[in-house]
Design an enzyme around this catalytic site. Structure first.
Site, short mmCIF file in Angstrom:
data_model
loop_
_atom_site.label_atom_id
_atom_site.label_comp_id
_atom_site.label_asym_id
_atom_site.label_seq_id
_atom_site.Cartn_x
_atom_site.Cartn_y
_atom_site.Cartn_z
N SER A 184 0.97 -0.85 -0.23
CA SER A 184 -0.18 0.13 -0.42
C SER A 184 0.97 1.25 0.51
O SER A 184 0.30 2.49 -0.23
CB SER A 184 -1.51 0.13 0.68
OG SER A 184 -0.03 0.30 2.87
N ASP A 424 -2.96 6.50 11.41
CA ASP A 424 -2.46 5.98 10.77
C ASP A 424 -1.25 6.92 10.61
O ASP A 424 -1.42 8.18 9.43
CB ASP A 424 -2.99 6.01 9.25
CG ASP A 424 -1.82 5.36 7.92
OD1 ASP A 424 -0.78 5.46 7.63
OD2 ASP A 424 -3.25 5.36 6.30
N HIS A 427 1.71 5.99 6.21
CA HIS A 427 1.07 6.28 4.78
C HIS A 427 1.34 7.83 4.96
O HIS A 427 1.20 8.51 5.56
CB HIS A 427 -0.18 5.74 4.43
CG HIS A 427 -0.57 3.89 4.55
ND1 HIS A 427 -0.31 3.73 5.28
CD2 HIS A 427 0.47 3.63 3.31
CE1 HIS A 427 -0.70 2.63 5.29
NE2 HIS A 427 -0.12 2.46 4.25
#
Length: 457
Positions: A184, A424, A427
């Site tokens: 990802s 998160d 990312h």
């Protein structure tokens, strides 16, 4: 023969006797004078984008910064500071391109630098304007109130990168396939690539996903066509670059396994690409992968217990062998993007870790010069390959950017309360840090010779 006048005999005798005593005292002064007359070495680095067989001499240590085997040849230019400061004076595109490429020493480590504020040229696309940023990375749309994280530009310390030109990037890709392969984090970079290239299109409808798919976490393959340039930008999901599988126990229950000596089943698609960008790393640090219990398989052997770091090393060797065997360096360019730093405080992604409230990069602290063991493994694997893989070594570059993660703004805020239990901090918000990764890919394609079979120069 005429005799020497007696008046000269005394001085000559004194000079003859004093030479052995005066010369040792005068010699250091003479040598110092000669050294000051010659130019000093501007850099002790000799680094290249491609792994170099030449012996590299490290500079005097200023911190425990690891060696980076990738760089760009360049000319003297401004030296960006480590701490935040106003952007350097604006330059024309021609001036910037003339300055990019080499220093007086001949080489420049583009990963030795810092982030500088650039209010004029950042962001490369306005937050909320690109339809290809999915919900997880669209921080502004999810309610993040600050936008300073979008206004930083990476600047090497001793050289200048060529100014990013999306139209020129697309021209270089004409008739070709650019493919990002990985987890990802590479999907994060893939979406950034789509957005920065989209800005060059007068007619945005001339860019589309060939199957009509919308970008989402659940789908693992996307192909975006740029019709005016007859090129595609693609994403192929591969968490480990080696093959995932399952085994069935005596109760006929399935359990996941990882074949560290077999390439991923998506590799048949990799062969067709002209530019490849690989990554793997984050999936090796948690869960069943980190525990390594009845999970790693090599040949017919399923290891009851196996170290995840050693498994990572062997998996990268499997990938390297595949690249050497299947890819043609005269026809394709292959990048490996390095590990991207996470910035959890007080835990990890699944144990209360947080990064909420960060609004500026970190410019000091232990994390700035940290370098994971996985990157040393990557460097060794690439250094032993026949194919000249270009290492996009963004690890130290991302060490600074504690402010660039979605934190609590990774989900749409369509409910009254936002859960802060899981943030998160791995990312990146878009626009943001991955845009700089793609600028470095562009710089490499500009400053390094393209494969000889490519028509565009």
């Amino acid at each position: 023969m005429p005799r020497l006048p007696w008046r000269l005999a005394g001085p000559l005798l004194a000079a003859f006797i004093s030479v052995p005593f005066i010369l040792p005292l005068a010699l250091p002064l003479l040598l110092r004078s000669a050294a000051s007359a010659s130019p000093l070495a501007l850099s002790l680095h000799r680094l290249s984008w491609l792994p170099s067989p030449l012996t590299q001499t490290a500079p005097p240590p200023r911190a425990p910064t690891p060696p980076h085997p990738t760089a760009l040849p360049q000319t003297p230019t401004r030296t960006p500071p480590r701490s935040p400061s106003p952007p350097p004076p604006a330059q024309t595109m021609a001036e910037d391109d003339d300055m990019a490429g080499e220093t007086e020493s001949g080489w420049c480590d583009v990963y030795d630098g810092g982030w500088v504020r650039d209010e004029e040229a950042r962001p490369l696309y306005a937050p909320g304007t690109c339809p290809y940023v999915d919900e997880a990375y669209s921080c502004a749309a999810n309610g993040r109130p600050d936008d300073g994280y979008t206004r930083w530009r990476w600047a090497p310390r001793h050289c200048s990168l060529p100014r990013f030109n999306a139209t020129d990037f697309l021209t270089r890709l004409r008739g070709k396939r650019l493919m990002l392969v990985g987890d990802s984090m590479n999907r994060n970079q893939f979406e950034s690539m789509l957005c920065i290239l989209r800005e060059a299109l007068p007619d945005k409808s001339r860019m589309f996903e060939t199957h009509g798919y919308r970008i989402s976490k659940g789908r693992g393959y996307f192909v975006f066509k740029f019709a005016d340039y007859d090129c595609t930008v693609e994403f192929v999901r591969s968490h480990f670059l080696v093959r995932e599988g399952v085994r069935f126990n005596r109760q006929k229950n399935s359990n996941p396994i990882l074949h560290i000596d077999r390439i991923d089943k998506t590799a048949s698609r990799w062969k067709k690409a002209d530019v490849l960008v690989f990554n793997t790393g984050h999936w090796w640090t948690h869960g069943k992968t980190a525990r390594g219990k009845n999970y790693y398989k090599e040949g017919d052997t399923l290891y009851p217990q196996f170290d995840s770091t050693e498994a990572y090393r062997r998996a990268l060797k499997t990938w390297a062998r595949w690249i050497d065997k299947n890819m043609d360096p005269t026809a394709s360019v292959v990048f490996y993007r390095g590990y991207s730093t996470a910035h959890f405080r007080g835990g990890d992604w699944d144990s209360g870790g947080s990064c909420n409230g960060e609004t500026e990069p970190a410019f000091r602290g232990a994390i700035i010069d940290s370098y994971p063991l996985k990157m040393r493994i990557v460097e060794k694997a690439i250094g032993g390959m026949r194919f000249p893989v270009r290492l996009l070594n963004v690890t130290r570059l991302t060490n600074f950017r504690r402010d660039g993660h979605p934190s609590v703004y990774g989900k749409a805020r369509n409910r009254k309360k936002v859960s802060r239990r899981k943030q998160d901090c791995s990312h990146w918000c878009l626009p943001g840090v991955p845009d700089a990764w793609n600028e470095l890919i562009y710089a490499s394609l500009v400053l390094e010779p393209n494969p000889i079979t490519w028509k565009y120069r």
